[in-house]
Motif scaffolding. Structure first.
Motif, mmCIF file in Angstrom:
data_model
loop_
_atom_site.group_PDB
_atom_site.id
_atom_site.type_symbol
_atom_site.label_atom_id
_atom_site.label_comp_id
_atom_site.label_asym_id
_atom_site.label_seq_id
_atom_site.Cartn_x
_atom_site.Cartn_y
_atom_site.Cartn_z
ATOM 1 N N GLU A 188 0.828 -1.204 0.000
ATOM 2 C CA GLU A 188 0.000 0.000 0.000
ATOM 3 C C GLU A 188 0.864 1.257 0.000
ATOM 4 O O GLU A 188 0.521 2.254 -0.646
ATOM 5 C CB GLU A 188 -0.916 0.003 1.221
ATOM 6 C CG GLU A 188 -2.125 -0.891 1.112
ATOM 7 C CD GLU A 188 -3.181 -0.545 2.148
ATOM 8 O OE1 GLU A 188 -3.661 0.610 2.134
ATOM 9 O OE2 GLU A 188 -3.505 -1.416 2.958
ATOM 10 N N LEU B 106 0.954 4.391 -2.668
ATOM 11 C CA LEU B 106 0.882 5.799 -2.295
ATOM 12 C C LEU B 106 2.005 6.599 -2.944
ATOM 13 O O LEU B 106 1.778 7.662 -3.531
ATOM 14 C CB LEU B 106 0.972 5.948 -0.773
ATOM 15 C CG LEU B 106 -0.310 5.874 0.051
ATOM 16 C CD1 LEU B 106 0.018 6.105 1.518
ATOM 17 C CD2 LEU B 106 -1.326 6.884 -0.426
ATOM 18 N N ALA C 68 -0.099 9.018 -5.160
ATOM 19 C CA ALA C 68 -0.779 9.970 -4.285
ATOM 20 C C ALA C 68 -0.523 11.436 -4.619
ATOM 21 O O ALA C 68 -1.249 12.308 -4.141
ATOM 22 C CB ALA C 68 -0.406 9.696 -2.830
ATOM 23 N N ILE D 24 -5.817 8.575 -2.767
ATOM 24 C CA ILE D 24 -5.683 7.125 -2.703
ATOM 25 C C ILE D 24 -6.310 6.616 -1.407
ATOM 26 O O ILE D 24 -5.978 7.084 -0.316
ATOM 27 C CB ILE D 24 -4.198 6.699 -2.762
ATOM 28 C CG1 ILE D 24 -3.549 7.214 -4.048
ATOM 29 C CG2 ILE D 24 -4.076 5.183 -2.661
ATOM 30 C CD1 ILE D 24 -4.164 6.675 -5.315
ATOM 31 N N VAL E 210 -6.601 3.986 1.446
ATOM 32 C CA VAL E 210 -5.728 2.980 2.058
ATOM 33 C C VAL E 210 -6.489 2.274 3.175
ATOM 34 O O VAL E 210 -7.580 2.688 3.577
ATOM 35 C CB VAL E 210 -4.438 3.621 2.616
ATOM 36 C CG1 VAL E 210 -3.654 4.305 1.512
ATOM 37 C CG2 VAL E 210 -4.754 4.603 3.746
ATOM 38 N N ARG F 95 -3.452 11.973 0.158
ATOM 39 C CA ARG F 95 -2.971 12.699 -1.019
ATOM 40 C C ARG F 95 -1.647 13.367 -0.661
ATOM 41 O O ARG F 95 -1.467 13.847 0.451
ATOM 42 C CB ARG F 95 -3.998 13.765 -1.430
ATOM 43 C CG ARG F 95 -3.635 14.598 -2.665
ATOM 44 C CD ARG F 95 -3.822 13.799 -3.926
ATOM 45 N NE ARG F 95 -3.570 14.598 -5.131
ATOM 46 C CZ ARG F 95 -4.531 15.074 -5.920
ATOM 47 N NH1 ARG F 95 -5.812 14.825 -5.624
ATOM 48 N NH2 ARG F 95 -4.231 15.771 -6.992
ATOM 49 N N TYR F 96 -0.706 13.352 -1.580
ATOM 50 C CA TYR F 96 0.540 14.083 -1.399
ATOM 51 C C TYR F 96 0.390 15.460 -2.039
ATOM 52 O O TYR F 96 -0.103 15.581 -3.161
ATOM 53 C CB TYR F 96 1.714 13.355 -2.043
ATOM 54 C CG TYR F 96 2.096 12.033 -1.395
ATOM 55 C CD1 TYR F 96 1.494 11.584 -0.223
ATOM 56 C CD2 TYR F 96 3.084 11.233 -1.970
ATOM 57 C CE1 TYR F 96 1.857 10.380 0.356
ATOM 58 C CE2 TYR F 96 3.458 10.021 -1.402
ATOM 59 C CZ TYR F 96 2.835 9.600 -0.241
ATOM 60 O OH TYR F 96 3.191 8.403 0.327
#
Length: 320
Positions: free
Chosen positions: A71, A75, A79, A84, A86, A153-154
């Motif tokens: 996972e 990401l 991400a 995304i 998780v 989210r990044y």
């Protein structure tokens, strides 16, 4: 992040008692691990050892940045461009990492990987100054946005997360809970520099030795402990030396470089997940700021070893 191996000094016991202690060293999560516990039922003990190993591997498959199907890898790949979803387990650990980052003023930062993957300690590789300058701007735990419904989210492209500073401690803690739920009252589980103790060793304390940071065949301290956790972060597990400079895996988020000033930090307290992250944080903060932080945490204690190899104890330990 790979931690120093804490050496466990087993007390001598009689041959009759030996058959009721069940032990297994094994490899997991890129490090050496060990489980030891007391049980009079050998069949049940064998099953529990398998379950402990399986629990470590389950968490590894979930949280390793080096396993393409994990996972966390998903990401890191997606991400920055989309939200995304998780698992609740991973989301909760990311949330806890954020809380620790806030508590330590960013000394603990899982986005250190944004520059960390440019280092290769086995190949003696480090980022050049231009890459370092660019990549360190991506280190900011606030870039990992934890949204509703377990979505992540990044905030920026190029952000990478590595849970090496908390995942092994979490795995040790989860494995200890597994044993406790099975009725085990006397146990030791260790992986890398993270150790969890259940109870005592049948009337005697467990003896946990902290490795000397510069001499492989010596210990810096030996601690009698029971029913607690201990984690150690040091500058000598993954490193190389070039032009007299030690490049090691504990990255200072503010510089993108290996943290300096200390050789190792050990943290003792109730929860291995937290002692894992906290030992890294104190190492980055350094002796003065690290001591100030640990003194604000009454249920946790720390042992610092500075560059002169001098040991410093938090007040709770100094009084013992």
């Amino acid at each position: 992040m790979t931690r120093l191996l804490i050496t466990i000094i087993s007390l001598l016991i009689s041959q009759s008692a030996y058959s009721q202690w069940h032990r297994l060293p094994f490899e997991t999560m890129g490090t050496s691990a060990y489980v030891e516990f007391y049980s009079q039922d050998s069949d049940t003990a064998a099953q529990l050892i398998q379950q402990v190993q399986a629990e470590f591997e389950r968490i590894n498959q979930l949280m390793s940045p080096y396993i393409a199907t994990s996972e966390l890898s998903r990401l890191n790949t997606l991400a920055a461009t989309e939200n995304i979803t998780v698992s609740t387990e991973l989301f909760q650990l990311l949330s806890r990492a954020t809380d620790i980052s806030n508590q330590t003023a960013g000394a603990f930062d899982i986005t250190f990987a944004s520059i960390g993957f440019y280092y290769d300690y086995r190949q003696h590789k480090k980022p050049d100054p231009k890459v370092l300058q660019q990549a360190k701007q991506l280190i900011n735990y606030k870039s990992v946005l934890l949204l509703a419904d377990n979505k992540v989210r990044y905030a920026k492209p190029g952000v990478k997360v590595d849970l090496g500073g908390i995942a092994k401690g979490y795995a040790v803690e989860q494995a200890s809970l597994l044993l406790a739920k099975a009725g085990i009252q006397h146990a030791l589980i260790t992986a890398g520099g993270d150790t969890r103790l259940l109870g005592d060793k049948r009337g005697l304390p467990w003896q946990v030795a902290i490795k000397h940071p510069r001499q492989d065949d010596r210990f810096a301290a030996q601690l009698p402990l029971m029913d607690t956790a201990i984690s150690t972060s040091g500058d000598y597990e993954r490193f190389f030396i070039e032009d007299g400079i030690r490049y090691h895996h504990i990255i200072d988020p503010s510089t993108g470089k290996s943290s300096t000033g200390l050789l190792s930090v050990s943290v003792i307290g109730a929860d291995t997940t937290y002692t894992d992250a906290l030992s890294t944080s104190l190492f980055v903060l350094g002796l003065e700021q690290g001591m100030q932080l640990i003194e604000r945490l009454p249920e946790y204690e720390a042992i610092f070893i500075d560059a002169a190899k001098k040991m410093h104890f938090s007040s709770g330990l100094a009084q013992q």
